[in-house]
Scaffold this active site. Structure first.
Site: not given
Ligand code: ASP
Length: 281
Positions: A167, A194-197, A216, A219
């Site tokens: 990322t 899905r949602v990460g950080d 990075t 998440g």
């Protein structure tokens, strides 16, 4: 004029993505820190080696949904699960500068992008297709989505899936001003939606008058720990490198890396291989 730019190409980076960031920091340099951080992320979104923009990972339903965010002191903009655009970070910047909101998600984010003239773009690469086939092979006995969710939960708890990697993010301090930008295709295997950080303020990105921080890695854990804001809050209390080391140690077994700039220092730290490029001028 003087400044510093730090870019990362993800914790868990391998091969060329780890060894050679193509001088992305110096090539992205501008008088404005936001332009610089966004330029750096655009350059890496356009590079298929990274899991952001072109080269993003494919989710278990076959879709590519990307998250990106930008921040300057007092301002924030993000896109969540955006599809079929070339540069999610530019749309995130437009969310910050052209809407009264801090984030747009899914179809609303895509519609906003199209209205602003962002064309239809398929970010899929052969490398992402190969990784997707491998992941589907690992859950091939699961025929419906419900079973797949159970199967990926098991894969993750057994620790036999790929770690998040490749990322991208950047922080810049130029002419006394800070900015941060970040973009990802997410962490595989991953459910649609899905949602990460990355698009969560204080989790994967934070920028204020004391400095800029981008993370990075895993998440979910980064978000649960509010990693970037924790680091930001501690800036000036202790040497930056010690803060970064302690906060990454606090991530335990979960893979994580950070890049950060304060008015006096800059640094990066990770608990796995992390591609980093810096440019000071
Ligand atoms: N933090 C990203 C996410 O969880 C993945 C990464 O940094 O590689 O979406």
């Amino acid at each position: 004029m003087g400044g510093i730019i730090i870019c990362h190409g993800g914790v868990g980076a391998k091969g060329r993505a780890l060894d050679d960031m193509n001088s992305v920091a110096s090539l992205s340099r501008d008088d404005d820190p936001l332009k610089t951080a966004v330029n750096a992320v655009v350059n890496m979104e356009n590079d298929p080696r990274y899991n952001a923009g072109t080269g993003s990972v494919i989710r278990i339903d076959g879709s590519i949904q990307m998250d990106a965010a930008v921040a300057v002191p007092g301002e924030f903009g993000a896109v969540i699960s955006i599809e079929r655009v070339k540069n999610p970070v530019l749309v995130a910047q437009d969310v910050m500068q052209k809407t009264p909101h801090i984030a747009l998600s899914g179809p609303g984010a895509v519609e906003f992008a199209r209205r602003l003239g962002y064309g239809e773009y398929d970010p899929v690469t052969e490398k992402a297709r190969v990784a997707y086939r491998k992941m589907i092979e690992a859950i091939k006995d699961s025929t419906n989505m419900d079973e797949r969710y159970q199967a990926i939960k098991k894969l993750i708890s057994d620790g036999i899936v790929e770690e998040p990697h490749d990322t991208v993010g950047a922080v810049a301090y130029i002419n006394g001003k800070f900015a941060a930008a970040v973009s990802t295709g997410g962490a595989s295997p991953m459910m649609p939606g899905r949602v990460g950080d990355v698009p969560l303020i204080g989790a994967g990105i934070y920028c204020g008058l004391k400095g800029a921080v981008v993370a990075t890695g895993h998440g979910e854990e980064i978000a649960k720990k509010l990693l970037c804001y924790r680091i930001y809050e501690r800036i000036t209390e202790e040497p930056l490198n010690r803060i970064l080391m302690e906060e990454i140690e606090n991530m335990g077994e979960k893979l994580a890396g950070v890049i950060a700039i304060s008015r006096k220092e800059y640094g990066f730290f990770s608990n796995g291989s992390m591609a980093v490029d810096t440019h000071e001028f």
